[in-house]
Design a protein around this motif. Structure first.
Motif, PDB file in Angstrom:
ATOM      1  N   ARG A  69       0.845  -1.188   0.000  1.00  0.00           N
ATOM      2  CA  ARG A  69       0.000   0.000   0.000  1.00  0.00           C
ATOM      3  C   ARG A  69       0.879   1.236   0.000  1.00  0.00           C
ATOM      4  NH1 ARG A  69      -5.248   0.102  -1.576  1.00  0.00           N
ATOM      5  NH2 ARG A  69      -6.513  -1.458  -0.527  1.00  0.00           N
ATOM      6  N   TYR A  70       0.533   2.209  -0.831  1.00  0.00           N
ATOM      7  CA  TYR A  70       1.293   3.449  -0.908  1.00  0.00           C
ATOM      8  C   TYR A  70       0.609   4.510  -0.045  1.00  0.00           C
ATOM      9  CZ  TYR A  70       3.728   1.255  -4.779  1.00  0.00           C
ATOM     10  OH  TYR A  70       4.488   0.396  -5.526  1.00  0.00           O
ATOM     11  N   PRO A  71       1.393   5.414   0.544  1.00  0.00           N
ATOM     12  CA  PRO A  71       0.798   6.468   1.386  1.00  0.00           C
ATOM     13  C   PRO A  71      -0.279   7.241   0.642  1.00  0.00           C
ATOM     14  CG  PRO A  71       3.181   6.444   1.629  1.00  0.00           C
ATOM     15  CD  PRO A  71       2.857   5.492   0.505  1.00  0.00           C
ATOM     16  N   GLY A  72      -1.471   7.271   1.214  1.00  0.00           N
ATOM     17  CA  GLY A  72      -2.574   8.000   0.598  1.00  0.00           C
ATOM     18  C   GLY A  72      -3.374   7.203  -0.401  1.00  0.00           C
ATOM     19  N   GLU A  73      -2.924   6.016  -0.782  1.00  0.00           N
ATOM     20  CA  GLU A  73      -3.570   5.247  -1.852  1.00  0.00           C
ATOM     21  C   GLU A  73      -5.054   4.966  -1.606  1.00  0.00           C
ATOM     22  OE1 GLU A  73      -2.860   1.121  -4.436  1.00  0.00           O
ATOM     23  OE2 GLU A  73      -1.608   1.583  -2.683  1.00  0.00           O
ATOM     24  N   PRO A  74      -5.476   4.606  -0.391  1.00  0.00           N
ATOM     25  CA  PRO A  74      -6.903   4.325  -0.190  1.00  0.00           C
ATOM     26  C   PRO A  74      -7.829   5.502  -0.521  1.00  0.00           C
ATOM     27  CG  PRO A  74      -5.613   3.464   1.636  1.00  0.00           C
ATOM     28  CD  PRO A  74      -4.690   4.323   0.818  1.00  0.00           C
ATOM     29  N   LYS A  75      -7.301   6.716  -0.464  1.00  0.00           N
ATOM     30  CA  LYS A  75      -8.131   7.901  -0.731  1.00  0.00           C
ATOM     31  C   LYS A  75      -8.080   8.343  -2.191  1.00  0.00           C
ATOM     32  CE  LYS A  75      -7.725   9.801   3.944  1.00  0.00           C
ATOM     33  NZ  LYS A  75      -7.324  10.989   4.748  1.00  0.00           N
ATOM     34  N   GLY A  76      -7.268   7.694  -3.000  1.00  0.00           N
ATOM     35  CA  GLY A  76      -7.158   8.080  -4.399  1.00  0.00           C
ATOM     36  C   GLY A  76      -5.764   8.575  -4.734  1.00  0.00           C
ATOM     37  N   PHE A  77      -5.463   8.626  -6.027  1.00  0.00           N
ATOM     38  CA  PHE A  77      -4.105   8.949  -6.444  1.00  0.00           C
ATOM     39  C   PHE A  77      -3.704  10.385  -6.125  1.00  0.00           C
ATOM     40  CE2 PHE A  77      -0.807   9.857  -9.717  1.00  0.00           C
ATOM     41  CZ  PHE A  77       0.158   8.983  -9.218  1.00  0.00           C
ATOM     42  N   VAL A  78      -4.653  11.299  -6.124  1.00  0.00           N
ATOM     43  CA  VAL A  78      -4.322  12.688  -5.768  1.00  0.00           C
ATOM     44  C   VAL A  78      -3.743  12.741  -4.359  1.00  0.00           C
ATOM     45  CG1 VAL A  78      -5.303  14.958  -5.237  1.00  0.00           C
ATOM     46  CG2 VAL A  78      -5.926  13.798  -7.353  1.00  0.00           C
ATOM     47  N   GLU A  79      -4.278  11.939  -3.470  1.00  0.00           N
ATOM     48  CA  GLU A  79      -3.750  11.903  -2.110  1.00  0.00           C
ATOM     49  C   GLU A  79      -2.335  11.323  -2.093  1.00  0.00           C
ATOM     50  OE1 GLU A  79      -3.593  12.670   1.924  1.00  0.00           O
ATOM     51  OE2 GLU A  79      -5.004  13.355   0.392  1.00  0.00           O
ATOM     52  N   GLU A  80      -2.060  10.385  -2.992  1.00  0.00           N
ATOM     53  CA  GLU A  80      -0.695   9.878  -3.121  1.00  0.00           C
ATOM     54  C   GLU A  80       0.251  10.996  -3.566  1.00  0.00           C
ATOM     55  OE1 GLU A  80       0.209   6.054  -4.926  1.00  0.00           O
ATOM     56  OE2 GLU A  80      -1.942   5.672  -5.126  1.00  0.00           O
ATOM     57  N   MET A  81      -0.177  11.782  -4.550  1.00  0.00           N
ATOM     58  CA  MET A  81       0.654  12.887  -5.029  1.00  0.00           C
ATOM     59  C   MET A  81       0.859  13.924  -3.934  1.00  0.00           C
ATOM     60  SD  MET A  81      -0.226  13.601  -9.053  1.00  0.00           S
ATOM     61  CE  MET A  81      -2.002  13.796  -8.918  1.00  0.00           C
ATOM     62  N   ARG A  82      -0.194  14.205  -3.190  1.00  0.00           N
ATOM     63  CA  ARG A  82      -0.081  15.184  -2.113  1.00  0.00           C
ATOM     64  C   ARG A  82       0.898  14.704  -1.048  1.00  0.00           C
ATOM     65  NH1 ARG A  82      -1.030  16.816   2.793  1.00  0.00           N
ATOM     66  NH2 ARG A  82      -1.393  14.662   3.403  1.00  0.00           N
ATOM     67  N   SER A  83       0.819  13.415  -0.718  1.00  0.00           N
ATOM     68  CA  SER A  83       1.696  12.862   0.303  1.00  0.00           C
ATOM     69  C   SER A  83       3.160  12.990  -0.102  1.00  0.00           C
ATOM     70  CB  SER A  83       1.341  11.395   0.554  1.00  0.00           C
ATOM     71  OG  SER A  83       2.199  10.819   1.509  1.00  0.00           O
ATOM     72  N   VAL A  84       3.466  12.657  -1.345  1.00  0.00           N
ATOM     73  CA  VAL A  84       4.846  12.758  -1.828  1.00  0.00           C
ATOM     74  C   VAL A  84       5.288  14.219  -1.887  1.00  0.00           C
ATOM     75  CG1 VAL A  84       6.364  12.353  -3.808  1.00  0.00           C
ATOM     76  CG2 VAL A  84       4.720  10.601  -3.119  1.00  0.00           C
ATOM     77  N   ALA A  85       4.402  15.091  -2.361  1.00  0.00           N
ATOM     78  CA  ALA A  85       4.748  16.513  -2.474  1.00  0.00           C
ATOM     79  C   ALA A  85       5.026  17.131  -1.109  1.00  0.00           C
ATOM     80  CB  ALA A  85       3.623  17.267  -3.176  1.00  0.00           C
ATOM     81  N   MET A  86       4.230  16.799  -0.116  1.00  0.00           N
ATOM     82  CA  MET A  86       4.429  17.389   1.207  1.00  0.00           C
ATOM     83  C   MET A  86       5.769  16.969   1.810  1.00  0.00           C
ATOM     84  SD  MET A  86       1.969  19.374   1.502  1.00  0.00           S
ATOM     85  CE  MET A  86       2.402  19.940   3.134  1.00  0.00           C
ATOM     86  N   LYS A  87       6.185  15.754   1.532  1.00  0.00           N
ATOM     87  CA  LYS A  87       7.476  15.299   2.038  1.00  0.00           C
ATOM     88  C   LYS A  87       8.636  16.037   1.377  1.00  0.00           C
ATOM     89  CE  LYS A  87       5.830  10.688   3.243  1.00  0.00           C
ATOM     90  NZ  LYS A  87       5.868   9.236   2.932  1.00  0.00           N
ATOM     91  N   MET A  88       8.395  16.582   0.185  1.00  0.00           N
ATOM     92  CA  MET A  88       9.436  17.329  -0.518  1.00  0.00           C
ATOM     93  C   MET A  88       9.650  18.717   0.067  1.00  0.00           C
ATOM     94  SD  MET A  88      10.834  15.477  -2.808  1.00  0.00           S
ATOM     95  CE  MET A  88      11.726  16.819  -3.570  1.00  0.00           C
ATOM     96  N   HIS A  89       8.713  19.180   0.892  1.00  0.00           N
ATOM     97  CA  HIS A  89       8.865  20.490   1.527  1.00  0.00           C
ATOM     98  C   HIS A  89       9.928  20.424   2.625  1.00  0.00           C
ATOM     99  CE1 HIS A  89       4.977  21.315  -0.379  1.00  0.00           C
ATOM    100  NE2 HIS A  89       5.236  22.590  -0.189  1.00  0.00           N
ATOM    101  N   PRO A  90      10.616  21.523   2.855  1.00  0.00           N
ATOM    102  CA  PRO A  90      11.546  21.553   3.992  1.00  0.00           C
ATOM    103  C   PRO A  90      10.776  21.542   5.304  1.00  0.00           C
ATOM    104  CG  PRO A  90      11.369  23.716   2.996  1.00  0.00           C
ATOM    105  CD  PRO A  90      10.632  22.777   2.085  1.00  0.00           C
ATOM    106  N   ARG A  91      11.400  21.048   6.342  1.00  0.00           N
ATOM    107  CA  ARG A  91      10.745  20.973   7.641  1.00  0.00           C
ATOM    108  C   ARG A  91      10.362  22.357   8.169  1.00  0.00           C
ATOM    109  NH1 ARG A  91      15.071  17.210   8.275  1.00  0.00           N
ATOM    110  NH2 ARG A  91      14.321  15.045   8.365  1.00  0.00           N
ATOM    111  N   THR A  92      11.064  23.377   7.719  1.00  0.00           N
ATOM    112  CA  THR A  92      10.787  24.733   8.190  1.00  0.00           C
ATOM    113  C   THR A  92       9.479  25.286   7.636  1.00  0.00           C
ATOM    114  OG1 THR A  92      12.156  25.555   6.372  1.00  0.00           O
ATOM    115  CG2 THR A  92      13.206  25.342   8.526  1.00  0.00           C
ATOM    116  N   GLN A  93       8.922  24.628   6.607  1.00  0.00           N
ATOM    117  CA  GLN A  93       7.703  25.136   5.981  1.00  0.00           C
ATOM    118  C   GLN A  93       6.486  24.235   6.171  1.00  0.00           C
ATOM    119  OE1 GLN A  93       8.630  25.860   1.853  1.00  0.00           O
ATOM    120  NE2 GLN A  93       9.805  27.716   2.287  1.00  0.00           N
ATOM    121  N   SER A  94       6.702  22.998   6.583  1.00  0.00           N
ATOM    122  CA  SER A  94       5.567  22.081   6.717  1.00  0.00           C
ATOM    123  C   SER A  94       5.850  21.028   7.771  1.00  0.00           C
ATOM    124  CB  SER A  94       5.285  21.399   5.369  1.00  0.00           C
ATOM    125  OG  SER A  94       4.348  20.358   5.517  1.00  0.00           O
TER     126      SER A  94
END
Length: 289
Positions: A69-94
């Motif tokens: 199972r991929y992070p966010g997968e049960p909620k749909g692929f957009v949630e998967e993209m959001r999960s990956v994108a949020m991890k790309m943010h620096p800790r100082t911003q998210s």
């Protein structure tokens, strides 16, 4: 090692000996086979053990083998993209960010020191990027792109109005920077031949600008250097939450046509999307670059 129960069908060989490597309990109606459970393990496993013109066929019962199972997968692929994108943010911003701060634009937006010159570079570069995206979507022959025309998230016309306002105030409008032209060409290159990668950039650009971080930039710029003027870049016709919801539904529909490998390819492109757009953000905090 995990043990999985398989249904077995077979024909007994005419000879009293078997050619296959040691196998016991052939007369049993079921057999147990142990193997490592890895990501590479296929769900619909098929094993054939041949003995001349006779064969033993073993089929795994669907659902017995665990599926990754991929992070966010049960909620749909957009949630998967959001999960990956949020991890790309620096800790100082998210709070969800996993990346260390390595660039000026990685600091909290509230600490950025804006200048009109730097902000104009940012707007001009964005104008080229949105012109490119919207031109591709309008002209492409890729069927799945049709759903992303006239979504209400389009920004090119709004940016044109803002740049015209700056010109009326006496400011000189710069040319797009070299790295932005490179990004524009890259989007054109992948649009026809690599839709999953293109969709990754589409999602991260439009949703990133429409999300809290993108709108916060507009608010801070308005307060600090524009005497509270609200630019068209940060205005949408209709409720932004509803617009994003509608586009999310279309993105999920498109992704249902992809294989898991294509979905992963889309997710892998996130790092490149952040790198390209991060270069545009740099003008806001380092206008001389």
């Amino acid at each position: 090692m995990a043990t999985i129960r398989f249904t077995v069908s077979f024909q007994l060989p005419k000879s009293s000996s078997l050619d296959c490597e040691s196998y016991s309990g052939l007369k049993a109606r079921t057999a147990r086979i142990s193997y490592p459970q890895t990501i590479a393990t296929r769900r619909h496993h098929l094993l054939q053990i041949a003995n001349e013109d006779r064969s033993l066929v073993v089929n795994a019962v669907a659902g017995d083998i665990p599926i990754k199972r991929y992070p966010g997968e049960p909620k749909g692929f957009v949630e998967e993209m959001r999960s990956v994108a949020m991890k790309m943010h620096p800790r100082t911003q998210s709070k969800e960010g996993k990346r260390e701060s390595i660039a000026p634009q990685d600091t909290p937006v509230a600490t950025w020191k804006f200048t009109v010159e730097g902000y104009l570079k940012f707007l001009v570069d964005n104008k080229l990027v949105f012109d490119t995206l919207e031109g591709i979507l309008n002209e492409s022959t890729v069927p799945t792109y049709a759903a992303f025309n006239n979504t209400g998230l389009e920004r090119a016309n709004s940016l044109a109005k803002d740049l015209e306002w700056f010109k009326e105030q006496g400011y000189e409008i710069p040319e797009p920077q070299a790295h932005c032209k490179t990004y524009s060409q890259y989007l054109k290159d992948i649009a026809e031949n690599d839709p999953p990668a293109f969709i990754c950039h589409f999602y991260n650009i439009y949703f990133g600008h429409s999300a809290g971080g993108g709108r916060m930039i507009g608010t801070k710029v308005s307060e600090r250097i524009l005497n509270n003027k609200e630019l068209e870049f940060y205005k949408w016709d209709g409720d932004i939450s509803e617009l994003l919801k509608n586009v999310s539904e279309e993105l999920n529909k498109v992704s249902e046509l992809w294989t898991r490998e294509e979905k992963n390819h889309c997710l892998d492109e996130t790092e490149k999307a952040f790198k390209f757009y991060g270069a545009l953000l740099r003008s806001l905090v380092s206008p001389d670059l």
